[in-house]
Design a protein around this motif. Structure first.
Motif, PDB file in Angstrom:
ATOM      1  N   ARG A   1      -0.429  11.022 -10.341  1.00  0.00           N
ATOM      2  CA  ARG A   1      -1.734  11.668 -10.483  1.00  0.00           C
ATOM      3  C   ARG A   1      -1.659  13.143 -10.889  1.00  0.00           C
ATOM      4  O   ARG A   1      -2.483  13.606 -11.697  1.00  0.00           O
TER       5      ARG A   1
ATOM      6  N   ARG B   1     -11.167   3.909  -5.919  1.00  0.00           N
ATOM      7  CA  ARG B   1      -9.828   4.095  -5.355  1.00  0.00           C
ATOM      8  C   ARG B   1      -9.763   3.687  -3.890  1.00  0.00           C
ATOM      9  O   ARG B   1      -8.841   2.972  -3.469  1.00  0.00           O
ATOM     10  N   GLU B   2     -10.704   4.144  -3.083  1.00  0.00           N
ATOM     11  CA  GLU B   2     -10.651   3.837  -1.654  1.00  0.00           C
ATOM     12  C   GLU B   2     -10.880   2.351  -1.399  1.00  0.00           C
ATOM     13  O   GLU B   2     -10.281   1.774  -0.482  1.00  0.00           O
TER      14      GLU B   2
ATOM     15  N   PHE C   1       2.044   1.915  -3.381  1.00  0.00           N
ATOM     16  CA  PHE C   1       0.935   2.371  -4.217  1.00  0.00           C
ATOM     17  C   PHE C   1       0.666   3.851  -3.974  1.00  0.00           C
ATOM     18  O   PHE C   1       0.508   4.636  -4.925  1.00  0.00           O
ATOM     19  N   ASP C   2       0.604   4.261  -2.717  1.00  0.00           N
ATOM     20  CA  ASP C   2       0.322   5.665  -2.403  1.00  0.00           C
ATOM     21  C   ASP C   2       1.412   6.581  -2.945  1.00  0.00           C
ATOM     22  O   ASP C   2       1.129   7.673  -3.464  1.00  0.00           O
TER      23      ASP C   2
ATOM     24  N   ARG D   1      -7.569   0.750  -2.098  1.00  0.00           N
ATOM     25  CA  ARG D   1      -6.610   0.978  -1.022  1.00  0.00           C
ATOM     26  C   ARG D   1      -6.913   0.079   0.173  1.00  0.00           C
ATOM     27  O   ARG D   1      -5.985  -0.483   0.794  1.00  0.00           O
TER      28      ARG D   1
ATOM     29  N   TYR E   1       0.967   6.818  -6.653  1.00  0.00           N
ATOM     30  CA  TYR E   1      -0.205   7.639  -6.981  1.00  0.00           C
ATOM     31  C   TYR E   1       0.129   9.124  -6.830  1.00  0.00           C
ATOM     32  O   TYR E   1      -0.240   9.950  -7.685  1.00  0.00           O
ATOM     33  N   ALA E   2       0.838   9.457  -5.777  1.00  0.00           N
ATOM     34  CA  ALA E   2       1.217  10.855  -5.556  1.00  0.00           C
ATOM     35  C   ALA E   2       2.139  11.367  -6.660  1.00  0.00           C
ATOM     36  O   ALA E   2       2.091  12.554  -7.020  1.00  0.00           O
TER      37      ALA E   2
ATOM     38  N   GLU F   1     -12.030   7.754  -8.800  1.00  0.00           N
ATOM     39  CA  GLU F   1     -11.832   8.488  -7.554  1.00  0.00           C
ATOM     40  C   GLU F   1     -13.146   8.931  -6.917  1.00  0.00           C
ATOM     41  O   GLU F   1     -13.145   9.400  -5.768  1.00  0.00           O
TER      42      GLU F   1
ATOM     43  N   LEU G   1       0.810  -1.212   0.000  1.00  0.00           N
ATOM     44  CA  LEU G   1       0.000   0.000   0.000  1.00  0.00           C
ATOM     45  C   LEU G   1       0.845   1.265   0.000  1.00  0.00           C
ATOM     46  O   LEU G   1       0.532   2.231  -0.707  1.00  0.00           O
ATOM     47  N   SER G   2       1.909   1.286   0.786  1.00  0.00           N
ATOM     48  CA  SER G   2       2.718   2.505   0.835  1.00  0.00           C
ATOM     49  C   SER G   2       3.354   2.808  -0.521  1.00  0.00           C
ATOM     50  O   SER G   2       3.437   3.975  -0.929  1.00  0.00           O
TER      51      SER G   2
END
Length: 339
Positions: free
Chosen positions: A148, A190-191, A140-141, A194, A144-145, A172, A137-138
Motif C-alpha cells: 500500500r 477493505r474492512e 493479507f495484512d 478482512r 497490504y502493509a 478503503e 488474514l495475517s
C-alpha cells in the motif's frame, strides 16, 4: 480431414463459423461435442455428439482417445482438460490423431498458476504488476502493509481463475453494501474483506496486487510452436456501445512475440495487458481462443482458420492478411431458436 472440437468455452461457436466460412474447398469436416445437446456450436458443426459428465480426468482422456478412434478424427482441438490432453500427444499419435494444443502440459500448468507465472516472467516491455500471495488474514495484512505505501490502489484475485472471476478492487472508504447500492462493480470494501477472510481462516491462494488503472488490451494470436504467426491487438474502450479499437502497438506486439517464444505457444491463444504508469503491463496468457476472437477477425486475419490450416498443411500454405489497424469493432447478438 476430420477435426474435433470438444467441450470448451463459447468462443468455439465463432471458431467453427469462421473456419466454415474460409474453407471454400470443403477440406475440413468439423465435429463438436458437448454434454448440452442445445450447445450453439452444435448448430454450425457438420456433426454433433454428446459428452459424458462426471468423468475424472484420466477417464475423460481415455474417452477422448476412444472418441477419436470411433469417429476417425484426424485433428483434435481440445478445450476441456486441455492440460491433461497436452501430455498425451504420443497416445493420440499412435491412433493417427494430431492434437492441436496451445502449449506443452508443463507450460499450461504454469500459465494457469498466476503466482508462479508472474514470478517466472521477465518481460521488460510489459512487466507484471507488483504482487504478494496470501492464504490467510495475517498474510493479507502483511502483504497490504508492504504494497500500500507504494501504490495508490490495490486489488485481489485468485491465483487460479478464468473470466476475471474473483477479481475486485479494494475500496478503503466504502463498505461493500455502499458499493452495491452505488452500482460499483468488481469492488469490495477493505474492512468487509478482512472480516470475511478472518471467518474463512485459510483459503485457496489469492494475490494482492497493485491496481492498474489504464486501458486494457486483448491480443488474439496464432502461434506455430513459439513463432508468432499473427496477432491482433484490441483496445477496450470502456464506454458502453463504443466497441473496441484495433491498435497494433509495437511494444505490445514485441512483448507478445517474446511470450510466444518463451512458452512455445501454438494455435490460437490470447494475451491480456493493461496500461499502468504510462506503459503496458502483462496481466495473463489465456492458452485458448478469447471470447472476442470474432472481433479480432473483423480486422482481417481469420485466426481459427489460419491456426487450423497451418497446423494441418503447414503455415507456408496459408495466406495471412494484413491487420486493418485503427478500425473500430464490436459484437452484435442475435436471437435464434435452439434445436
Amino acid at each position: 480431414m476430420r477435426v474435433w472440437y470438444n467441450r470448451t468455452f463459447s468462443s468455439v461457436y465463432a471458431a467453427i463459423k469462421l473456419v466454415r466460412e474460409a474453407d471454400t474447398e470443403g477440406r475440413f469436416t468439423l465435429i463438436h461435442s458437448n454434454p448440452n445437446r442445445h450447445a450453439p456450436a452444435g448448430r454450425l458443426a457438420h456433426a454433433f455428439h454428446g459428452e459424458p459428465t462426471g468423468l475424472e480426468r484420466e477417464a475423460y482422456v481415455d474417452w477422448c482417445l476412444d472418441f477419436c478412434r470411433r469417429h476417425a478424427i484426424d485433428i483434435f482441438v481440445p478445450g476441456r482438460e486441455a492440460t491433461a490432453l497436452a501430455a498425451e500427444h504420443a497416445r493420440f499419435a499412435q491412433a493417427g490423431v494430431r492434437v492441436l494444443s496451445a502449449a506443452s502440459g508443463p507450460a499450461l500448468q504454469l500459465l494457469h498458476d498466476k503466482a508462479r507465472f508472474y514470478l517466472e516472467t521477465d518481460l521488460p516491455q510489459a512487466p507484471v504488476a507488483e504482487f504478494r500471495r496470501f492464504e490467510n488474514l495475517s498474510e493479507f495484512d502483511a502483504a497490504y502493509a508492504a504494497l500500500r505505501p507504494r501504490h495508490a490502489r490495490l486489488c485481489v484475485k485468485p491465483t487460479h481463475s478464468i473470466y476475471g472471476l474473483g477479481f475486485a478492487v479494494i475500496d478503503e472508504e466504502r463498505s461493500s453494501a455502499a458499493l452495491l447500492m452505488a452500482g460499483v462493480e468488481y469492488h469490495i470494501g477493505r474492512e468487509d474483506l478482512r472480516r470475511g477472510l478472518a471467518e474463512l481462516g485459510s483459503f485457496r491462494s489469492m494475490l494482492l496486487m497493485e491496481y492498474l488503472d489504464g486501458p486494457e488490451y486483448s491480443v488474439d494470436c496464432v502461434g506455430d510452436e513459439g513463432r508468432l504467426v499473427v496477432a491482433v491487438v484490441r483496445r477496450k474502450l470502456g464506454q458502453p456501445g463504443a466497441g473496441q479499437l484495433i491498435e497494433q502497438r509495437a511494444d505490445i506486439l514485441e512483448a507478445t512475440s517474446r511470450l510466444a517464444a518463451r512458452h512455445r505457444l501454438n494455435g490460437v491463444f490470447n494475451v491480456q495487458f493493461r496500461e499502468g504508469g504510462g506503459r503496458p503491463r502483462l496481466l495473463e496468457i489465456n492458452p485458448r481462443m478469447s471470447g472476442g476472437v470474432g472481433m479480432a477477425c473483423v480486422a482481417g486475419p481469420n485466426l481459427p482458420w489460419i491456426a487450423l490450416k497451418g497446423f494441418a498443411d503447414g503455415f507456408d500454405t496459408v495466406d495471412v492478411p494484413a491487420v486493418r489497424d485503427g478500425i473500430r469493432v464490436a459484437e452484435l447478438s442475435e436471437a435464434v431458436e435452439l434445436a
